[in-house]
Design a protein around this motif. Sequence first.
Motif, PDB file in Angstrom:
ATOM      1  N   ILE A  81       0.834  -1.202   0.000  1.00  8.46           N
ATOM      2  CA  ILE A  81       0.000   0.000   0.000  1.00  8.46           C
ATOM      3  C   ILE A  81       0.872   1.257   0.000  1.00  8.46           C
ATOM      4  O   ILE A  81       0.565   2.248  -0.680  1.00  8.46           O
ATOM      5  N   SER A  82       1.975   1.234   0.743  1.00  8.09           N
ATOM      6  CA  SER A  82       2.896   2.370   0.742  1.00  8.09           C
ATOM      7  C   SER A  82       3.519   2.575  -0.635  1.00  8.09           C
ATOM      8  O   SER A  82       3.630   3.710  -1.117  1.00  8.09           O
ATOM      9  N   MET A  83       3.901   1.468  -1.267  1.00  7.95           N
ATOM     10  CA  MET A  83       4.438   1.563  -2.626  1.00  7.95           C
ATOM     11  C   MET A  83       3.390   2.099  -3.586  1.00  7.95           C
ATOM     12  O   MET A  83       3.705   2.915  -4.471  1.00  7.95           O
ATOM     13  N   ASN A  84       2.156   1.667  -3.438  1.00  8.76           N
ATOM     14  CA  ASN A  84       1.091   2.177  -4.283  1.00  8.76           C
ATOM     15  C   ASN A  84       0.895   3.673  -4.084  1.00  8.76           C
ATOM     16  O   ASN A  84       0.626   4.415  -5.036  1.00  8.76           O
ATOM     17  N   ALA A  85       1.036   4.140  -2.832  1.00  6.41           N
ATOM     18  CA  ALA A  85       0.926   5.574  -2.560  1.00  6.41           C
ATOM     19  C   ALA A  85       2.030   6.350  -3.276  1.00  6.41           C
ATOM     20  O   ALA A  85       1.781   7.416  -3.863  1.00  6.41           O
ATOM     21  N   VAL A  86       3.245   5.810  -3.246  1.00  2.00           N
ATOM     22  CA  VAL A  86       4.363   6.463  -3.941  1.00  2.00           C
ATOM     23  C   VAL A  86       4.111   6.489  -5.442  1.00  2.00           C
ATOM     24  O   VAL A  86       4.355   7.500  -6.119  1.00  2.00           O
ATOM     25  N   VAL A  87       3.584   5.386  -5.977  1.00  2.00           N
ATOM     26  CA  VAL A  87       3.319   5.304  -7.415  1.00  2.00           C
ATOM     27  C   VAL A  87       2.257   6.326  -7.822  1.00  2.00           C
ATOM     28  O   VAL A  87       2.380   6.988  -8.866  1.00  2.00           O
ATOM     29  N   ILE A  88       1.206   6.473  -7.002  1.00  2.00           N
ATOM     30  CA  ILE A  88       0.164   7.445  -7.325  1.00  2.00           C
ATOM     31  C   ILE A  88       0.733   8.862  -7.320  1.00  2.00           C
ATOM     32  O   ILE A  88       0.393   9.688  -8.183  1.00  2.00           O
ATOM     33  N   GLY A  89       1.606   9.151  -6.363  1.00  2.00           N
ATOM     34  CA  GLY A  89       2.231  10.472  -6.349  1.00  2.00           C
ATOM     35  C   GLY A  89       3.112  10.714  -7.557  1.00  2.00           C
ATOM     36  O   GLY A  89       3.074  11.788  -8.173  1.00  2.00           O
ATOM     37  N   LEU A  90       3.936   9.708  -7.925  1.00  2.00           N
ATOM     38  CA  LEU A  90       4.781   9.844  -9.112  1.00  2.00           C
ATOM     39  C   LEU A  90       3.958   9.952 -10.376  1.00  2.00           C
ATOM     40  O   LEU A  90       4.308  10.695 -11.306  1.00  2.00           O
ATOM     41  N   GLU A  91       2.853   9.196 -10.424  1.00  2.00           N
ATOM     42  CA  GLU A  91       1.987   9.258 -11.606  1.00  2.00           C
ATOM     43  C   GLU A  91       1.383  10.642 -11.768  1.00  2.00           C
ATOM     44  O   GLU A  91       1.176  11.110 -12.896  1.00  2.00           O
ATOM     45  N   THR A  92       1.117  11.314 -10.648  1.00  2.00           N
ATOM     46  CA  THR A  92       0.534  12.655 -10.714  1.00  2.00           C
ATOM     47  C   THR A  92       1.517  13.668 -11.298  1.00  2.00           C
ATOM     48  O   THR A  92       1.125  14.558 -12.071  1.00  2.00           O
ATOM     49  N   LEU A 174      -9.709   8.764 -10.199  1.00  2.00           N
ATOM     50  CA  LEU A 174      -9.268   9.529  -9.041  1.00  2.00           C
ATOM     51  C   LEU A 174      -9.606   8.800  -7.745  1.00  2.00           C
ATOM     52  O   LEU A 174      -8.887   8.937  -6.749  1.00  2.00           O
ATOM     53  N   LEU A 175     -10.666   7.999  -7.756  1.00  2.00           N
ATOM     54  CA  LEU A 175     -11.068   7.273  -6.550  1.00  2.00           C
ATOM     55  C   LEU A 175     -10.077   6.178  -6.178  1.00  2.00           C
ATOM     56  O   LEU A 175     -10.198   5.590  -5.095  1.00  2.00           O
ATOM     57  N   ARG A 176      -9.107   5.897  -7.036  1.00  2.00           N
ATOM     58  CA  ARG A 176      -8.084   4.906  -6.675  1.00  2.00           C
ATOM     59  C   ARG A 176      -7.251   5.362  -5.482  1.00  2.00           C
ATOM     60  O   ARG A 176      -6.623   4.547  -4.805  1.00  2.00           O
ATOM     61  N   ILE A 177      -7.278   6.668  -5.217  1.00  2.00           N
ATOM     62  CA  ILE A 177      -6.503   7.170  -4.084  1.00  2.00           C
ATOM     63  C   ILE A 177      -7.064   6.654  -2.761  1.00  2.00           C
ATOM     64  O   ILE A 177      -6.390   6.692  -1.731  1.00  2.00           O
ATOM     65  N   MET A 178      -8.309   6.129  -2.801  1.00  2.00           N
ATOM     66  CA  MET A 178      -8.890   5.554  -1.582  1.00  2.00           C
ATOM     67  C   MET A 178      -8.097   4.354  -1.078  1.00  2.00           C
ATOM     68  O   MET A 178      -8.202   3.989   0.092  1.00  2.00           O
ATOM     69  N   ARG A 179      -7.292   3.734  -1.945  1.00  2.00           N
ATOM     70  CA  ARG A 179      -6.479   2.600  -1.512  1.00  2.00           C
ATOM     71  C   ARG A 179      -5.521   2.991  -0.383  1.00  2.00           C
ATOM     72  O   ARG A 179      -5.158   2.158   0.444  1.00  2.00           O
ATOM     73  N   LEU A 180      -5.115   4.247  -0.367  1.00  2.00           N
ATOM     74  CA  LEU A 180      -4.134   4.671   0.627  1.00  2.00           C
ATOM     75  C   LEU A 180      -4.689   4.576   2.042  1.00  2.00           C
ATOM     76  O   LEU A 180      -3.933   4.384   2.989  1.00  2.00           O
ATOM     77  N   PHE A 181      -6.010   4.693   2.195  1.00  2.00           N
ATOM     78  CA  PHE A 181      -6.597   4.624   3.530  1.00  2.00           C
ATOM     79  C   PHE A 181      -6.519   3.211   4.110  1.00  2.00           C
ATOM     80  O   PHE A 181      -6.685   3.037   5.317  1.00  2.00           O
ATOM     81  N   ARG A 182      -6.264   2.228   3.264  1.00  2.00           N
ATOM     82  CA  ARG A 182      -6.185   0.852   3.758  1.00  2.00           C
ATOM     83  C   ARG A 182      -4.969   0.625   4.653  1.00  2.00           C
ATOM     84  O   ARG A 182      -4.918  -0.332   5.418  1.00  2.00           O
ATOM     85  N   ILE A 183      -3.985   1.512   4.546  1.00  2.00           N
ATOM     86  CA  ILE A 183      -2.791   1.334   5.366  1.00  2.00           C
ATOM     87  C   ILE A 183      -3.111   1.537   6.845  1.00  2.00           C
ATOM     88  O   ILE A 183      -2.400   1.032   7.729  1.00  2.00           O
ATOM     89  N   VAL A 184      -4.198   2.265   7.143  1.00  2.00           N
ATOM     90  CA  VAL A 184      -4.594   2.464   8.534  1.00  2.00           C
ATOM     91  C   VAL A 184      -4.909   1.131   9.196  1.00  2.00           C
ATOM     92  O   VAL A 184      -4.655   0.930  10.384  1.00  2.00           O
TER      93      VAL A 184
END
Length: 261
Positions: A81-92, A174-184
Amino acid sequence: MPTDRTASADKRRKSLRQSVVSKQKTPGGEYVPLPQEDLELQGRMSAKLLASLGEDEQFQESKIGEVLKTNAFQAAMAGLISMNAVVIGLETDMTEFQYWDFIEDIFLFIFAVELSLKGISQGRRYFFSCGNPDIGWNIFDLIVVGLGIVDVITSLCFSTSSGSMATLFRIIRLLRIMRLFRIVKFLKQLYLLAFGFVEAIQAMFWVTILMSVVLYVCSIVMVRTCGRLPNDDPHAEFLHEHFGNIRTSMITLFVLMSSPN
């Protein structure tokens, strides 16, 4: 897949039930009923075999649940999930890179496999049961994975679109960013912090209700005492402007309360 596994188990149960022979063949080629004792013995043996198959399936499901609850698996999912967060930021920021969608699909596949394993280990009924303490996270994971699958399908079916359809696709993506909340869910300290934040929001809501009632009561008093002074009073214009009615009086009192200077 779970459907193939269930079909295989049903097939084995059916074959075991059919294996209970109620007749035997005589030397003359005729079939006569078996004695009652033999039928009861075969029935007990078949029941034991069916019970053993059920125990094997429950054992496999429990093993999957144990694997999902291990610290190693939890740490691996938190890392993904952390890697996915980094990927979403880089993709932006790096929109010119061509393989972001492929990388996102890999993450989606892993999350879908994890959700499927969780469904197998918990069972369909318990997965959506109100008695399941993880029902909130289960529904959230299902929504996140479902939106990702919808995004992939729409991207394949409508590669080029314009107008309202293109806007809808951008919103779904854009709703793919909801994946980041799963890290909680995977970090206990972060979960406790988020839980405390939700509790604080609830407390703030009731504080807001209380303060609204207090301001409403005070504004009624101010309107009836200061907002209806005679025009010959030296402060009448100022008081009429700020305490002339309930709405302006509540706003004035709120401003005085938040910034008394």
